[in-house]
Enzyme design. Sequence first.
Site, PDB file in Angstrom:
ATOM      1  CE  LYS A  51      -3.606  -2.643   2.277  1.00 22.92           C
ATOM      2  NZ  LYS A  51      -4.641  -3.103   3.754  1.00 22.92           N
ATOM      3  CD  GLN A  95      -3.572  -5.064   6.526  1.00 30.63           C
ATOM      4  OE1 GLN A  95      -3.604  -3.766   6.151  1.00 30.63           O
ATOM      5  NE2 GLN A  95      -3.917  -5.911   5.975  1.00 30.63           N
ATOM      6  CG  ASP A 118     -10.551  -1.482   4.156  1.00 34.43           C
ATOM      7  OD1 ASP A 118      -9.692  -2.157   3.475  1.00 34.43           O
ATOM      8  OD2 ASP A 118      -9.867  -1.528   5.287  1.00 34.43           O
TER       9      ASP A 118
HETATM   10  N1  GUN Z   1      -6.406  -7.627   5.532  1.00 37.48           N
HETATM   11  C1  GUN Z   1      -5.975  -8.199   4.417  1.00 37.48           C
HETATM   12  N2  GUN Z   1      -7.042  -7.822   3.625  1.00 37.48           N
HETATM   13  C2  GUN Z   1      -7.905  -6.659   4.271  1.00 37.48           C
HETATM   14  C3  GUN Z   1      -8.336  -5.608   3.619  1.00 37.48           C
HETATM   15  O1  GUN Z   1      -8.806  -5.686   2.855  1.00 37.48           O
HETATM   16  N3  GUN Z   1      -8.337  -4.392   4.052  1.00 37.48           N
HETATM   17  C4  GUN Z   1      -7.698  -4.702   4.981  1.00 37.48           C
HETATM   18  N4  GUN Z   1      -8.405  -2.991   6.348  1.00 37.48           N
HETATM   19  N5  GUN Z   1      -7.290  -5.542   5.832  1.00 37.48           N
HETATM   20  C5  GUN Z   1      -7.174  -6.180   5.363  1.00 37.48           C
END
Ligand code: GUN
Length: 286
Positions: A51, A95, A118
């Site tokens: 990211k 996360q 998200d």
């Molecule tokens: N962990 C694995 N996939 C995701 C996601 O799409 N969003 C978040 N916040 N954590 C994750």
Amino acid sequence: MIINGKELADKIITQSKSEAIKLKKYGIYPKFAVIIVGDEDPASKTYVSNKRKACEKAEINSEEYPLPSTVSQEKIIEIIERLNADKTVSGILVQLPLPPHLNSKIICERISPLKDVDAFTSVNVGKLIQGTATLLPCTPAGIIEIFKHENINLEGKHCVVLGRSDIVGKPTAALLLQQNATVTVCHSKTKNITQHCKKADVLISAVGKRNFVNSEMVKKGAVIIDVGINKDEKGKLCGDVDFKSVEPLCSYITPVPGGVGPLTVAMLIKNTVTASRIQNERIIKE
Ligand code: GUN
């Protein structure tokens, strides 16, 4: 045809960069903030690093808030509230997964829906179901981008989604419905999964088990989207689909790695820029 998710993701990131440049002319600088709890989960570290790199590519600011795995729920909520109030922050993400003493639903719900990149908050899930969302959940939205890019028209198609998670299965089914597909969602309690899959024009697997989808389950000419992130017997990254046996049967297939994964990150960048725009609509209009 093997779909190149990385190439499409790069295109979306480049478009987001152009959008961000337009905002910068108004003195608006999109910024992405990620909260990461503990450092035990190697996958989470990789995701956060991907990211960060994507933000750099799109030339948007990013900030990381690493917290110890013993952190309290109250402390995380306090940080979220601070980021909600901070006008320089456009997108906030916690996360996942979180350590077991923390309730991810309660925590994520505290993110301002305008900054919820998200799209996990109940406000944004509600808008998704109503078809009025501006921030779409990243993986499902990335899957829709694949269909658009490959000119795959979903109208009247039978789409089968394997998995009913809040992050992938459920929101993907909602987006497919909006594209006028006929949608079947299968899960751990579904009987005769093979028979359902065999009827699918489009099969989307988000189960999290390697080799879950085999050639017996796939109709000739089907489109296969593999959302699984698993390890094979050698510890190498693999999806839910037995790629070798399924690939010759289908019309399109996404590989793992290099399929849906890069699109999830690209859609997060797109959401961060969109969030920044909607938070500053008044300035842009003036
Ligand atoms: N962990 C694995 N996939 C995701 C996601 O799409 N969003 C978040 N916040 N954590 C994750």
